[in-house]
Design a protein around this motif. Structure first.
Motif, PDB file in Angstrom:
ATOM      1  N   SER A   1       0.859  -1.184   0.000  1.00  0.00           N
ATOM      2  CA  SER A   1       0.000   0.000   0.000  1.00  0.00           C
ATOM      3  C   SER A   1       0.896   1.235   0.000  1.00  0.00           C
ATOM      4  O   SER A   1       2.126   1.132  -0.005  1.00  0.00           O
ATOM      5  CB  SER A   1      -0.918   0.000   1.226  1.00  0.00           C
ATOM      6  N   GLN A   2       0.278   2.424   0.036  1.00  0.00           N
ATOM      7  CA  GLN A   2       1.056   3.656   0.088  1.00  0.00           C
ATOM      8  C   GLN A   2       1.837   3.756   1.388  1.00  0.00           C
ATOM      9  O   GLN A   2       2.945   4.298   1.422  1.00  0.00           O
ATOM     10  CB  GLN A   2       0.128   4.875  -0.074  1.00  0.00           C
ATOM     11  N   GLN A   3       1.269   3.238   2.462  1.00  0.00           N
ATOM     12  CA  GLN A   3       1.958   3.257   3.752  1.00  0.00           C
ATOM     13  C   GLN A   3       3.063   2.203   3.819  1.00  0.00           C
ATOM     14  O   GLN A   3       4.013   2.341   4.589  1.00  0.00           O
ATOM     15  CB  GLN A   3       0.961   3.027   4.892  1.00  0.00           C
ATOM     16  N   LEU A   4       2.917   1.153   3.025  1.00  0.00           N
ATOM     17  CA  LEU A   4       3.893   0.071   2.992  1.00  0.00           C
ATOM     18  C   LEU A   4       4.240  -0.196   1.527  1.00  0.00           C
ATOM     19  O   LEU A   4       3.696  -1.109   0.902  1.00  0.00           O
ATOM     20  CB  LEU A   4       3.294  -1.172   3.642  1.00  0.00           C
ATOM     21  N   PRO A   5       5.135   0.613   0.948  1.00  0.00           N
ATOM     22  CA  PRO A   5       5.405   0.549  -0.493  1.00  0.00           C
ATOM     23  C   PRO A   5       6.101  -0.745  -0.916  1.00  0.00           C
ATOM     24  O   PRO A   5       6.686  -1.451  -0.085  1.00  0.00           O
ATOM     25  CB  PRO A   5       6.308   1.768  -0.734  1.00  0.00           C
ATOM     26  N   PRO A   6       6.052  -1.052  -2.227  1.00  0.00           N
ATOM     27  CA  PRO A   6       6.609  -2.322  -2.733  1.00  0.00           C
ATOM     28  C   PRO A   6       8.082  -2.533  -2.391  1.00  0.00           C
ATOM     29  O   PRO A   6       8.476  -3.653  -2.063  1.00  0.00           O
ATOM     30  CB  PRO A   6       6.406  -2.205  -4.248  1.00  0.00           C
ATOM     31  N   ASN A   7       8.894  -1.480  -2.464  1.00  0.00           N
ATOM     32  CA  ASN A   7      10.324  -1.645  -2.180  1.00  0.00           C
ATOM     33  C   ASN A   7      10.573  -2.072  -0.736  1.00  0.00           C
ATOM     34  O   ASN A   7      11.439  -2.918  -0.460  1.00  0.00           O
ATOM     35  CB  ASN A   7      11.073  -0.340  -2.468  1.00  0.00           C
ATOM     36  N   THR A   8       9.810  -1.491   0.177  1.00  0.00           N
ATOM     37  CA  THR A   8       9.946  -1.869   1.591  1.00  0.00           C
ATOM     38  C   THR A   8       9.515  -3.317   1.804  1.00  0.00           C
ATOM     39  O   THR A   8      10.186  -4.088   2.517  1.00  0.00           O
ATOM     40  CB  THR A   8       9.091  -0.939   2.472  1.00  0.00           C
ATOM     41  N   VAL A   9       8.416  -3.697   1.179  1.00  0.00           N
ATOM     42  CA  VAL A   9       7.917  -5.074   1.286  1.00  0.00           C
ATOM     43  C   VAL A   9       8.955  -6.051   0.758  1.00  0.00           C
ATOM     44  O   VAL A   9       9.250  -7.085   1.385  1.00  0.00           O
ATOM     45  CB  VAL A   9       6.589  -5.227   0.532  1.00  0.00           C
ATOM     46  N   TRP A  10       9.548  -5.739  -0.385  1.00  0.00           N
ATOM     47  CA  TRP A  10      10.530  -6.646  -0.983  1.00  0.00           C
ATOM     48  C   TRP A  10      11.791  -6.760  -0.129  1.00  0.00           C
ATOM     49  O   TRP A  10      12.322  -7.845   0.071  1.00  0.00           O
ATOM     50  CB  TRP A  10      10.891  -6.183  -2.392  1.00  0.00           C
ATOM     51  N   ASP A  11      12.271  -5.632   0.381  1.00  0.00           N
ATOM     52  CA  ASP A  11      13.497  -5.652   1.189  1.00  0.00           C
ATOM     53  C   ASP A  11      13.370  -6.596   2.380  1.00  0.00           C
ATOM     54  O   ASP A  11      14.344  -7.252   2.776  1.00  0.00           O
ATOM     55  CB  ASP A  11      13.819  -4.236   1.683  1.00  0.00           C
ATOM     56  N   ILE A  12      12.191  -6.669   2.939  1.00  0.00           N
ATOM     57  CA  ILE A  12      11.987  -7.507   4.127  1.00  0.00           C
ATOM     58  C   ILE A  12      11.643  -8.942   3.747  1.00  0.00           C
ATOM     59  O   ILE A  12      12.211  -9.901   4.281  1.00  0.00           O
ATOM     60  CB  ILE A  12      10.888  -6.900   5.013  1.00  0.00           C
ATOM     61  N   SER A  13      10.720  -9.105   2.803  1.00  0.00           N
ATOM     62  CA  SER A  13      10.238 -10.453   2.470  1.00  0.00           C
ATOM     63  C   SER A  13      11.223 -11.249   1.623  1.00  0.00           C
ATOM     64  O   SER A  13      11.139 -12.479   1.560  1.00  0.00           O
ATOM     65  CB  SER A  13       8.896 -10.371   1.750  1.00  0.00           C
ATOM     66  N   SER A  14      12.172 -10.588   0.971  1.00  0.00           N
ATOM     67  CA  SER A  14      13.134 -11.301   0.110  1.00  0.00           C
ATOM     68  C   SER A  14      14.041 -12.243   0.897  1.00  0.00           C
ATOM     69  O   SER A  14      14.694 -13.113   0.311  1.00  0.00           O
ATOM     70  CB  SER A  14      13.980 -10.309  -0.679  1.00  0.00           C
ATOM     71  N   GLN A  15      14.074 -12.097   2.211  1.00  0.00           N
ATOM     72  CA  GLN A  15      14.856 -13.027   3.039  1.00  0.00           C
ATOM     73  C   GLN A  15      14.314 -14.453   2.924  1.00  0.00           C
ATOM     74  O   GLN A  15      15.041 -15.415   3.207  1.00  0.00           O
ATOM     75  CB  GLN A  15      14.815 -12.592   4.510  1.00  0.00           C
ATOM     76  N   LEU A  16      13.054 -14.570   2.530  1.00  0.00           N
ATOM     77  CA  LEU A  16      12.403 -15.872   2.419  1.00  0.00           C
ATOM     78  C   LEU A  16      12.633 -16.518   1.060  1.00  0.00           C
ATOM     79  O   LEU A  16      12.058 -17.555   0.762  1.00  0.00           O
ATOM     80  CB  LEU A  16      10.902 -15.715   2.674  1.00  0.00           C
ATOM     81  N   VAL A  17      13.500 -15.909   0.254  1.00  0.00           N
ATOM     82  CA  VAL A  17      13.840 -16.398  -1.085  1.00  0.00           C
ATOM     83  C   VAL A  17      15.337 -16.693  -1.122  1.00  0.00           C
ATOM     84  O   VAL A  17      16.142 -15.967  -0.529  1.00  0.00           O
ATOM     85  CB  VAL A  17      13.486 -15.335  -2.155  1.00  0.00           C
ATOM     86  N   THR A  18      15.728 -17.764  -1.816  1.00  0.00           N
ATOM     87  CA  THR A  18      17.147 -18.071  -1.929  1.00  0.00           C
ATOM     88  C   THR A  18      17.876 -16.921  -2.613  1.00  0.00           C
ATOM     89  O   THR A  18      17.335 -16.250  -3.504  1.00  0.00           O
ATOM     90  CB  THR A  18      17.382 -19.368  -2.723  1.00  0.00           C
ATOM     91  N   GLU A  19      19.103 -16.707  -2.214  1.00  0.00           N
ATOM     92  CA  GLU A  19      19.855 -15.541  -2.684  1.00  0.00           C
ATOM     93  C   GLU A  19      20.019 -15.525  -4.201  1.00  0.00           C
ATOM     94  O   GLU A  19      19.906 -14.470  -4.832  1.00  0.00           O
ATOM     95  CB  GLU A  19      21.227 -15.510  -2.001  1.00  0.00           C
TER      96      GLU A  19
ATOM     97  N   ALA B   1      11.284 -18.962  10.536  1.00  0.00           N
ATOM     98  CA  ALA B   1      11.570 -19.973  11.558  1.00  0.00           C
ATOM     99  C   ALA B   1      11.297 -21.383  11.064  1.00  0.00           C
ATOM    100  O   ALA B   1      11.804 -22.355  11.631  1.00  0.00           O
ATOM    101  CB  ALA B   1      10.752 -19.687  12.815  1.00  0.00           C
ATOM    102  N   ALA B   2      10.499 -21.522   9.995  1.00  0.00           N
ATOM    103  CA  ALA B   2      10.231 -22.847   9.421  1.00  0.00           C
ATOM    104  C   ALA B   2      11.428 -23.386   8.649  1.00  0.00           C
ATOM    105  O   ALA B   2      11.424 -24.543   8.235  1.00  0.00           O
ATOM    106  CB  ALA B   2       9.021 -22.773   8.490  1.00  0.00           C
ATOM    107  N   ARG B   3      12.448 -22.557   8.449  1.00  0.00           N
ATOM    108  CA  ARG B   3      13.665 -22.958   7.719  1.00  0.00           C
ATOM    109  C   ARG B   3      13.341 -23.463   6.314  1.00  0.00           C
ATOM    110  O   ARG B   3      13.782 -24.530   5.891  1.00  0.00           O
ATOM    111  CB  ARG B   3      14.457 -23.991   8.518  1.00  0.00           C
ATOM    112  N   LEU B   4      12.540 -22.673   5.636  1.00  0.00           N
ATOM    113  CA  LEU B   4      12.180 -22.929   4.249  1.00  0.00           C
ATOM    114  C   LEU B   4      12.453 -21.675   3.436  1.00  0.00           C
ATOM    115  O   LEU B   4      12.410 -20.560   3.968  1.00  0.00           O
ATOM    116  CB  LEU B   4      10.702 -23.301   4.125  1.00  0.00           C
ATOM    117  N   GLN B   5      12.753 -21.862   2.135  1.00  0.00           N
ATOM    118  CA  GLN B   5      12.949 -20.742   1.231  1.00  0.00           C
ATOM    119  C   GLN B   5      12.379 -21.062  -0.139  1.00  0.00           C
ATOM    120  O   GLN B   5      12.405 -22.223  -0.579  1.00  0.00           O
ATOM    121  CB  GLN B   5      14.433 -20.388   1.084  1.00  0.00           C
ATOM    122  N   VAL B   6      11.876 -20.039  -0.813  1.00  0.00           N
ATOM    123  CA  VAL B   6      11.420 -20.171  -2.195  1.00  0.00           C
ATOM    124  C   VAL B   6      12.653 -20.143  -3.102  1.00  0.00           C
ATOM    125  O   VAL B   6      13.490 -19.258  -2.964  1.00  0.00           O
ATOM    126  CB  VAL B   6      10.467 -19.021  -2.565  1.00  0.00           C
ATOM    127  N   TYR B   7      12.759 -21.117  -4.019  1.00  0.00           N
ATOM    128  CA  TYR B   7      13.902 -21.103  -4.926  1.00  0.00           C
ATOM    129  C   TYR B   7      13.509 -21.035  -6.405  1.00  0.00           C
ATOM    130  O   TYR B   7      14.371 -20.891  -7.273  1.00  0.00           O
ATOM    131  CB  TYR B   7      14.816 -22.305  -4.688  1.00  0.00           C
TER     132      TYR B   7
END
Length: 230
Positions: free
Chosen positions: A90-108, A209-215
Motif C-alpha cells: 500500500s502507500q503506507q507500505l510501499p513495494p520496495n519496503t515489502v521486498w526488502d523484508i520479504s526477500s529473506q524468504l527467497v534463496t539468494e 523460523a520454518a527454515r524454508l525458502q522459495v527457490y
C-alpha cells in the motif's frame, strides 16, 4: 607341612578368583553396551516433544522432525503467507519496503529473477487504468498439497488473484496469479530482526523460523518449469 599346603591352596585360588572377576566385568560391560544401544534406539524412535518459546511470548510443544522433513501443512502455510507478504502493499507500505523484508524468504540466487517477475506483475498491461495503483492485495483461492520432488524440496500450485486498487476506482481490478512455487529446506532460520522491528519484520521472522525458502516460481502452465521426483 600343613602351613605350606594351606598357602598353596590360597595361591591356587587367587588366579581362579581373578579370572572369574574379569569374566564378570566383561559380561557387565557387554550388558551396559547393549542397554546403551537400546536406549539410543528408543530415543531416536520415540523422542519426547520439545517446548519452544516463540518471540511473542507464547510457548508451544513441537514434535521432533528430521532436518529435511516438513509437515505438509507447514509447507502450505509457508507458501501462502510468504506469497501474500510479497505481493501485498500500500502507500503506507510501499513495494520496495515489502521486498526488502520479504526477500529473506527467497534463496539468494533466485532473488533477482523473482524481483523482476514481481515488478513485471506490478506493471502488468492488463491493468487498464491510466491512474497509478495505490494498493494491491493477493487473494489466494487454493494452495495444493505439496509434491515432493527431492529430499528437502517440494512444489505447490497456487491459484490466486491480485486485487489492484486505484485512487479513482476503489472497486479495483483482478489479475489471475496462478503459479508453481518451489521451496526447499535450509539449515538455519532465514529471517533476522532489526533492533526496532515492524509488524512486517515480525511476520517474515516467524515465517523464516520454518527454515524454508522459495527457490523458483513459474507460471502454472509453464511445463518447462516442472521438476519430478527421481
Amino acid at each position: 607341612m600343613q602351613l605350606l599346603k594351606s598357602e598353596n591352596k590360597k595361591t591356587n585360588i587367587l588366579p581362579i578368583f581373578a579370572v572369574g572377576t574379569l569374566g564378570v566385568n566383561i559380561l557387565t560391560l557387554f550388558v551396559l553396551m547393549f542397554h546403551g544401544s537400546m536406549l539410543q534406539r528408543v530415543n531416536q524412535q520415540v523422542a519426547l516433544p520439545s517446548l519452544v518459546q516463540l518471540i511473542d511470548g507464547r510457548s508451544i510443544t513441537v514434535n521432533p522432525q528430521e532436518n529435511q522433513e516438513r509437515y505438509q501443512q507447514t509447507i502450505r502455510h509457508f507458501v501462502g503467507e510468504t506469497m501474500t507478504l510479497m505481493l501485498t502493499w500500500s502507500q503506507q507500505l510501499p513495494p520496495n519496503t515489502v521486498w526488502d523484508i520479504s526477500s529473506q524468504l527467497v534463496t539468494e540466487d533466485f532473488q533477482p529473477k523473482l524481483q523482476t517477475q514481481i515488478n513485471n506483475l506490478n506493471s502488468e498491461k492488463r491493468i487498464s487504468s491510466s491512474y497509478q495503483a495505490t494498493e494491491q492485495i493477493l487473494a489466494i483461492q487454493r494452495i495444493s498439497q505439496p509434491e515432493q520432488i527431492a529430499e528437502g524440496k517440494w512444489k505447490v500450485e497456487m491459484i490466486a488473484n491480485l486485487l489492484v486498487f486505484h485512487n479513482s476506482d476503489r472497486l479495483g481490478e483482478s489479475i489471475p496469479v496462478n503459479q508453481q512455487i518451489f521451496i526447499q529446506t535450509t539449515d538455519e532460520p532465514v529471517a533476522s530482526l532489526p533492533q526496532s522491528p515492524t509488524a512486517l519484520h515480525l511476520a517474515a521472522y516467524r515465517l523464516g523460523a520454518a527454515r524454508l525458502q522459495v527457490y523458483k516460481v513459474c507460471d502454472l502452465k509453464d511445463k518447462s518449469c516442472s521438476e519430478k521426483l527421481p
